[in-house]
Design an enzyme around this catalytic site. Structure first.
Site, mmCIF file in Angstrom:
data_model
loop_
_atom_site.group_PDB
_atom_site.id
_atom_site.type_symbol
_atom_site.label_atom_id
_atom_site.label_comp_id
_atom_site.label_asym_id
_atom_site.label_seq_id
_atom_site.Cartn_x
_atom_site.Cartn_y
_atom_site.Cartn_z
ATOM 1 N N GLU A 1 22.709 -3.696 -20.406
ATOM 2 C CA GLU A 1 21.473 -4.412 -20.735
ATOM 3 C C GLU A 1 20.489 -4.292 -19.589
ATOM 4 O O GLU A 1 20.869 -4.035 -18.460
ATOM 5 C CB GLU A 1 21.766 -5.923 -20.907
ATOM 6 N N LYS B 1 18.227 -5.850 -16.763
ATOM 7 C CA LYS B 1 18.258 -7.086 -15.978
ATOM 8 C C LYS B 1 16.825 -7.572 -15.803
ATOM 9 O O LYS B 1 16.015 -6.930 -15.135
ATOM 10 C CB LYS B 1 18.913 -6.840 -14.619
ATOM 11 N N ASP C 1 13.792 -9.981 -14.622
ATOM 12 C CA ASP C 1 13.543 -10.698 -13.374
ATOM 13 C C ASP C 1 12.630 -11.894 -13.620
ATOM 14 O O ASP C 1 11.422 -11.833 -13.439
ATOM 15 C CB ASP C 1 12.902 -9.726 -12.374
ATOM 16 N N TYR D 1 20.646 -13.561 -23.298
ATOM 17 C CA TYR D 1 21.685 -12.542 -23.129
ATOM 18 C C TYR D 1 23.095 -13.108 -23.033
ATOM 19 O O TYR D 1 24.014 -12.400 -22.635
ATOM 20 C CB TYR D 1 21.382 -11.709 -21.882
ATOM 21 N N LYS E 1 21.290 -2.753 -9.246
ATOM 22 C CA LYS E 1 19.880 -2.934 -8.892
ATOM 23 C C LYS E 1 19.246 -1.605 -8.531
ATOM 24 O O LYS E 1 19.776 -0.883 -7.685
ATOM 25 C CB LYS E 1 19.772 -3.878 -7.692
ATOM 26 N N CYS F 1 -9.732 -24.588 10.460
ATOM 27 C CA CYS F 1 -10.279 -23.382 9.861
ATOM 28 C C CYS F 1 -10.559 -22.334 10.939
ATOM 29 O O CYS F 1 -11.272 -22.622 11.907
ATOM 30 C CB CYS F 1 -11.561 -23.710 9.100
ATOM 31 N N CYS G 1 -14.584 -21.898 10.972
ATOM 32 C CA CYS G 1 -15.566 -22.926 11.336
ATOM 33 C C CYS G 1 -14.959 -24.093 12.100
ATOM 34 O O CYS G 1 -15.675 -24.974 12.551
ATOM 35 C CB CYS G 1 -16.281 -23.431 10.082
ATOM 36 N N CYS H 1 -10.163 -25.021 3.418
ATOM 37 C CA CYS H 1 -11.146 -25.516 4.375
ATOM 38 C C CYS H 1 -12.169 -26.319 3.559
ATOM 39 O O CYS H 1 -12.780 -25.780 2.639
ATOM 40 C CB CYS H 1 -11.839 -24.359 5.079
ATOM 41 N N CYS I 1 -19.293 -23.309 6.430
ATOM 42 C CA CYS I 1 -18.233 -22.392 6.866
ATOM 43 C C CYS I 1 -18.651 -20.964 6.484
ATOM 44 O O CYS I 1 -18.753 -20.644 5.299
ATOM 45 C CB CYS I 1 -16.919 -22.783 6.209
#
Ligand code: IVH
Length: 674
Positions: A112, A114, A116, A224, A313, A409, A412, A427, A433
């Protein structure tokens, strides 16, 4: 009488379940989305009228109320084991040989894909979904039933006869790439931190326990594994169980294959190495399982995983390299994004020097130090990312500098804020800024907004030279001003000038998007412009009026109110208007669409299925003729226009309140429409 409705309700539920099965599981819909939605609305109306026929597995009951917090950890009925991983075909061969030694050569292996995503265990009691639990530590997981019910490809009730009284199914919740990309583009537009990959996006979505968010993000699920207390009732063959799950209405992979030799297993591995890139969900390998469950006991388990199954994998497109430094970039909405600078490394054909670290949580999880050897992966996502650190290759840790999110920040100096429960750090100094200002100008000028032909370097130059300090100042620029910039000659300066001046004709909907109000993306801006027609009208609306607009939730409504309550924003909008930017839909367009104000002052509710016009088109028609569309009948409703299959509750209410009722024909004739 009421039995008749009971029958009708049951019939609608059955039909809708069948359509969902055809759409989500068989991939072959037999009804249009519009008809499906209409049938769903009818069922909702009937169920509202006859609450005595409530059924938690009705197709209307997916998006229920949010679960509040509390102890959500629950024990699994059977531990959720993981799989041992292999990385080479040699190891797969060893697995196969080991099985052969144990049980002889008369066995099959199911190969099957796999997937993720986030693994999930569902419990069905008498065919009804009663619980959904995440893997957790394998022994206990989190109860996420409320979220999982909102996933349309997961049946609330299993199909068919003779379903065992208790079934547990396991599978993976996934976010298709197309949805993942759509969500990230939207998040970027709104200035929200991006999800690193579909798995993180799904995990975050499911954990929030907000069925509404789940149904907006449209995750999918593939199953599954099927178990029961009484194994005897289930087929011995895993492959047959997959088919059984499909019959019961659960989505299973279409790519499982029953292999009768190691050669066939290798062929499967080879086929999907590239083939998996054509799938719309993330995958990271394949899984091999001995098909006959009766052999499983004999083959046995280790503490963590079964010996009758392994994962193979595929090599990730990844490489190791050294972390040189980390920049903290400030986006236009103030989000701080950490970006890693790396010693250059080749990954699948491109040189990678920078990688995203996404947010503070990820940095903390990685326990990152400057100088670390890090693992960089290029997955399906566009930006490469750091997925691991080689801790054993770290020198004396105390000599290294730990990477930490700044508290202030970097641009700024303002103290950064992190909202509880949100991954992003912001920020708050949106007024002064610099990268936020430059970012906002870039957004304002971008193609989907005002479409001004200007690059980011020019914008930065203009800002640094004090020529443009906010978006309205673009319109003060003269050709001579632009010519003071390096690289600009008279011709190129005139071109930019014309592009800026030309942008004044940009329609109001795009202007609204260009301004960059938090959570107001392209679509929201378009909806708002369509409904409100002008900035003045939009500004004057209350949060309640705003949330009454389709597609506008409380979060957007609040963001709009916050934006308009700031004097500086109002002053900016005034300046833009003064320059001739479109702050409303032009009168002639309104007139064209309106054809008069025939329905002004009316609040009209439409209900049922219409024969000469779609319901949404009818609503638009009412609005363009100056009327308002109400969602439910109240004492303020002035008229109800009814079609076939009108919701009985609305009709009764309208009758009780003495509201005027018209058929579509009467309505068109009375007001001389169309
Ligand atoms: S079978 C005892 N099949 O991989 C067998 N798992 O590393 C249980 N996974 O936790 C798992 N696709 O989340 C199985 N076709 C598949 C799978 C799959 C993805 C995930 C699952 C599991 C993990 C094991």
């Amino acid at each position: 009488m009421s039995l008749l409705y009971k029958h009708k309700i049951e019939e609608l539920r059955q039909k809708l379940r069948q359509y969902e099965y055809e759409y989500y599981i068989l991939n072959s819909p037999t009804i249009s989305d519009v008809d499906y939605d209409m049938m769903m609305k009818d069922l909702e109306a009937l169920e509202a009228d006859f609450p005595e026929y409530y059924d938690s597995t009705s197709p209307t009951q997916r998006v229920g109320s949010d679960l509040t917090s509390g102890d959500r950890s629950v024990a699994h009925r059977f531990p959720m084991l993981s799989l041992s991983n292999t990385y080479t075909q040699g190891e797969v061969g060893e697995f196969y040989d080991r099985i052969e030694k144990e049980i002889g050569d008369d066995f099959c292996v199911v190969a099957e894909i796999k997937y993720d995503g986030v693994s999930i265990s569902l419990i069905y009691e008498d065919g009804v979904l009663t619980r959904a639990v995440t893997r957790g530590d394998g022994i206990r997981g989190d109860d996420v039933t409320a979220s999982v019910r909102a996933i349309r490809s997961i049946p609330l009730r299993l199909r068919g006869e003779g379903i065992p009284p208790l079934l547990e199914v396991r599978g993976e919740i996934l976010l298709p790439w197309t949805e993942f990309n759509r969500i990230n583009i939207e998040r970027e537009q709104k200035g929200e931190p991006l999800f690193a990959n579909p798995r993180n996006a799904v995990a975050g979505t499911i954990k929030q326990l907000s069925p509404r968010i789940v149904s907006e993000r449209k995750p999918d699920a593939i199953f599954y594994y099927l178990l029961s207390d009484e194994e005897g009732i289930l087929p011995h063959s895993h492959f047959a169980r997959l088919e059984m799950m499909k019959q019961m209405g659960l989505k299973v992979s279409e790519h499982a294959k029953l292999c009768r030799s190691l050669k066939e297993v290798y062929e499967y591995i080879d086929k999907w190495e590239d083939g998996r890139r054509g799938l719309d969900v993330a995958t990271d390998g394949i899984v091999l399982k001995v098909d006959d469950y009766r052999l499983h006991g004999q083959i046995g388990f280790t503490a963590k995983s079964p010996k009758w199954a392994i994962a193979f994998k595929y090599p990730a497109e990844a490489a190791h390299t050294r972390l040189l430094s980390v920049d903290f970039q400030v986006g236009r909405t103030g989000v701080i994004t950490p970006v890693a600078n790396l010693e250059g490394v080749h990954i699948s054909g491109t040189m990678v020097r920078r990688a995203s670290l996404h947010n503070a949580d990820i940095i903390r999880e990685l326990d990152l130090h400057i100088g670390d050897m890090v693992m960089v992966e290029k997955g399906g996502e566009i930006i490469p990312k750091i997925t691991g650190v080689k801790h054993d290759e770290r020198g004396a840790a105390d000599l290294l500098v730990r990477v930490e999110m700044p508290t202030h920040c970097p641009a700024c100096g303002a103290t950064l804020v992190k909202d509880e429960g949100e991954a992003g750090t912001y920020c708050p100094n949106d007024v002064s800024c610099p990268p936020q200002i430059v970012g906002r100008i870039e957004h304002f000028a971008s193609r989907k907004a005002m479409d001004i032909n200007i690059g980011p370097e020019t914008i930065s130059e203009l800002y640094e030279r004090g020529l443009v300090r906010d978006v309205s100042e673009l319109y003060n620029l003269t050709v001579a001003d632009i010519m003071t910039l390096p690289l600009f000659k008279e011709k190129s300066a005139s071109k930019l000038y014309d592009s800026i001046q030309g942008s004044k004709a940009t329609p109001f909907a795009k202007v609204l998007f260009a301004i960059g109000i938090k959570y107001v993306g392209e679509t929201v801006a378009r909806d708002l412009a369509k409904k409100t027609k002008s900035l003045d009208h939009l500004r004057a609306m209350s949060e309640d009026e705003l949330t009454a607009i389709d597609g506008i939730g409380p979060r957007i409504a609040k963001s709009l109110k916050d934006y308009f309550s700031d004097e500086r924003h109002i002053a900016l909008l005034d300046r833009l208007e003064h320059h001739g930017i479109q702050m409303s839909v032009p009168q002639n367009e309104k007139d064209e669409a309106l054809g008069g104000d025939t329905l002004s002052g009316q609040i009209i509710v439409v209900s049922g299925v219409f024969s000469t016009i779609e319901r949404e088109a009818l609503k638009d028609l009412i609005m363009t003729h100056g009327g308002k569309v109400g969602s439910g009948v109240t004492s303020k409703t002035t008229l109800m226009v009814i079609g076939d299959n009108v919701g009985p509750s609305k009709l009764q209410k309208a009758e009780a309140l003495g509201t005027k009722i018209m058929t579509e024909e009467e309505f068109f004739n009375t007001y001389n429409l169309k």
